[in-house]
Design an enzyme around this catalytic site. Structure first.
Site, short mmCIF file in Angstrom:
data_model
loop_
_atom_site.label_atom_id
_atom_site.label_comp_id
_atom_site.label_asym_id
_atom_site.label_seq_id
_atom_site.Cartn_x
_atom_site.Cartn_y
_atom_site.Cartn_z
N ASP A 16 -67.29 -61.21 83.72
CA ASP A 16 -67.22 -60.08 83.23
C ASP A 16 -68.51 -59.79 83.20
O ASP A 16 -68.74 -58.47 83.33
CB ASP A 16 -67.13 -61.10 81.56
CG ASP A 16 -66.14 -61.56 81.03
OD1 ASP A 16 -64.60 -60.51 81.70
OD2 ASP A 16 -65.86 -62.47 79.93
N ARG A 95 -77.19 -67.79 71.29
CA ARG A 95 -77.59 -66.47 70.91
C ARG A 95 -78.38 -65.51 70.62
O ARG A 95 -79.87 -64.58 70.91
CB ARG A 95 -76.25 -65.89 70.25
CG ARG A 95 -74.56 -66.05 71.11
CD ARG A 95 -74.93 -66.36 72.38
NE ARG A 95 -73.85 -66.78 73.08
CZ ARG A 95 -73.80 -66.90 74.72
NH1 ARG A 95 -74.28 -66.80 75.24
NH2 ARG A 95 -71.70 -67.39 74.84
N1 ARG Z 1 -66.62 -70.96 69.43
C1 ARG Z 1 -68.18 -70.85 69.65
C2 ARG Z 1 -69.24 -70.26 68.88
O1 ARG Z 1 -68.62 -69.34 68.10
C3 ARG Z 1 -68.57 -71.58 71.12
C4 ARG Z 1 -68.27 -69.49 71.77
C5 ARG Z 1 -67.45 -69.98 73.45
N2 ARG Z 1 -67.27 -70.67 73.58
C6 ARG Z 1 -66.96 -70.80 75.25
N3 ARG Z 1 -66.18 -71.47 75.50
N4 ARG Z 1 -66.72 -69.59 75.87
O2 ARG Z 1 -70.08 -70.39 68.43
#
Ligand code: ARG
Length: 416
Positions: A16, A95
């Site tokens: 990506d 993040r």
């Molecule tokens: N569901 C999790 C969250 O929102 C992880 C998201 C990223 N997951 C992934 N397999 N790329 O924090």
């Protein structure tokens, strides 16, 4: 668009974000790549080289491991943050830090925008966008994947067409994200919530069937709610988390199968591996059990849930966290001591806890010798505690027969 407008892209080295470099360049952006190391053990030199090869005009690699643990993970551990009783929030905690580092690179480079590779269906876009708004409201946020309308096959075709190397990791049937606090795995067969995760989903934790036949023990020492030692040896946060990921993983501890509520309204199924997080949260809770006053413990549980939801929903940099953290910090003053865990074939159990300022007092709790508790005083306490119930029963009545029926049935009675 004017030439030379700079944009800083969060670059993982995957498909990506590699395609994104080229796509942003085609829109006229001067793309600067930033890769943040949160402990995912990949070849960062190769990622950095790939960024330049794909068309970035500069590529940063920054070590975010210590700030990640100390500024994001540790306060969340103290808060006891677990989303929907399952997810220790590894991805969600990473993040806001990456966003903060994007902003710092943007300032250094004089960029006017940042970019990330999140889709429009997940939580991560919200976390990047809102963190950026909180820290640098003047910066534009561009999310190519949200805009370009390509699926995976389209992206691979785009990559081939533009001479972008397709990374080996894009052969995996799963979408994964990892950092020191855990590994998140979704997509592929996991999209069917009735399907048990196949063995190839897991990378950090052993299949419990192949774990040792003898239990392993680990002792974690805490000071004011933060882990400071393992088995009596003082170490730093990075060593503690790394060691516990290994120790827990060897015993198959830390596998989580979560059907979760995303912020944007979708339910999704995600598998997590988080041995260190599971062990530390469990041990920290055990130490709070023995040191926190009852009322503080009960209220703190609500704060922990609120904290988890706040992190999950992308509100790390918000007045709510400042306020919750003031409460959490206040509660941790006496959360000092040791917890012993027993790990065995996929499970971990607290088998010991002690603290120099524990509220558990043997002289009060014991049924043996040295009982300091005044049992006679209980009668007066209970008389007043039950006064309201007595008054209601006397004034308004409560006939047990009506709600319970005849509980005795044909009971056997014997008399001499
Ligand atoms: N569901 C999790 C969250 O929102 C992880 C998201 C990223 N997951 C992934 N397999 N790329 O924090």
């Amino acid at each position: 668009m004017t030439e030379n407008r700079k944009i800083v892209l969060a670059y993982s080295g995957g498909l990506d974000t590699s395609v994104a470099i080229r796509w942003l360049k085609d829109l006229g952006w001067d793309v600067i790549a930033l890769t943040v190391d949160l402990g995912e053990k990949k070849d960062l030199d190769a990622v950095q080289a790939r960024a330049l090869k794909t068309g970035a005009s500069a590529a940063y690699v920054a070590d975010g491991r210590h700030p990640f643990l100390e500024l994001f993970v540790w306060p969340s551990l103290q808060a006891g943050a677990v989303y929907e009783k399952e997810y220790p929030l590894a991805t969600a905690l990473g993040r806001p830090l990456i966003a903060a580092m994007l902003v710092q690179v943007a300032r250094r480079e004089g960029a006017t925008a940042i970019a990330h590779g999140c889709t429009g269906k997940g939580n991560d876009q919200v976390r990047f966008d809102v963190a950026t708004v909180a820290l640098a409201p003047d910066l534009e946020v561009v999310a190519p994947v949200r805009e370009w309308g390509m699926n995976r096959d389209d992206e691979i075709e785009y990559a081939h067409k533009h001479g972008i190397e397709v990374p080996a990791t894009s052969q995996s049937p799963y979408s994964t994200d990892e950092n020191l606090w855990g590994r998140s795995i979704e997509a592929g067969v996991l999209e069917d919530p009735w399907t048990e995760p196949p063995g190839d989903v897991y990378a950090w934790t052993k299949d419990p069937r192949r774990c040792p036949d003898e239990p392993a023990y680990v002792e974690i020492g805490f000071k004011q709610g933060l882990p400071v030692s393992i088995d009596g040896r003082a170490t730093d946060p990075l060593e503690i988390v790394t060691a516990l990921n290994r120790i827990g993983g060897d015993s198959g501890v830390g596998r989580i199968d979560h059907l979760e509520n995303r912020l944007i309204g979708i339910k999704s199924r995600e598998i997590y591996e988080a041995p260190a997080a599971v062990l530390l949260l469990q041990a920290h809770q055990a130490l709070e059990d023995i040191t926190l006053p009852k009322e503080v413990a009960r209220f703190k549980e609500l704060v922990g849930q609120q904290w988890a939801q706040m992190v999950y929903d992308g509100l790390w940099f918000s007045p709510l966290r400042d306020a919750l953290y003031a409460f959490v910090t206040e509660t941790q003053a006496h959360v000092t001591g040791d917890v012993r865990l027993k790990l065995f074939k996929g499970s971990s159990t607290v088998v010991g806890r002690k603290s120099p300022s524990q509220l558990y007092q043997l002289s009060l709790a014991t049924y043996g010798r040295g009982d300091a508790f005044d049992q006679k005083a209980a009668a007066g306490f209970i008389k007043l505690w039950g006064l309201g119930v007595r008054t209601a029963a006397q004034v308004q009545g409560r006939l047990p027969e009506r709600e319970l029926g005849n509980l005795l049935g044909d009971v056997k009675r014997l008399a001499p």
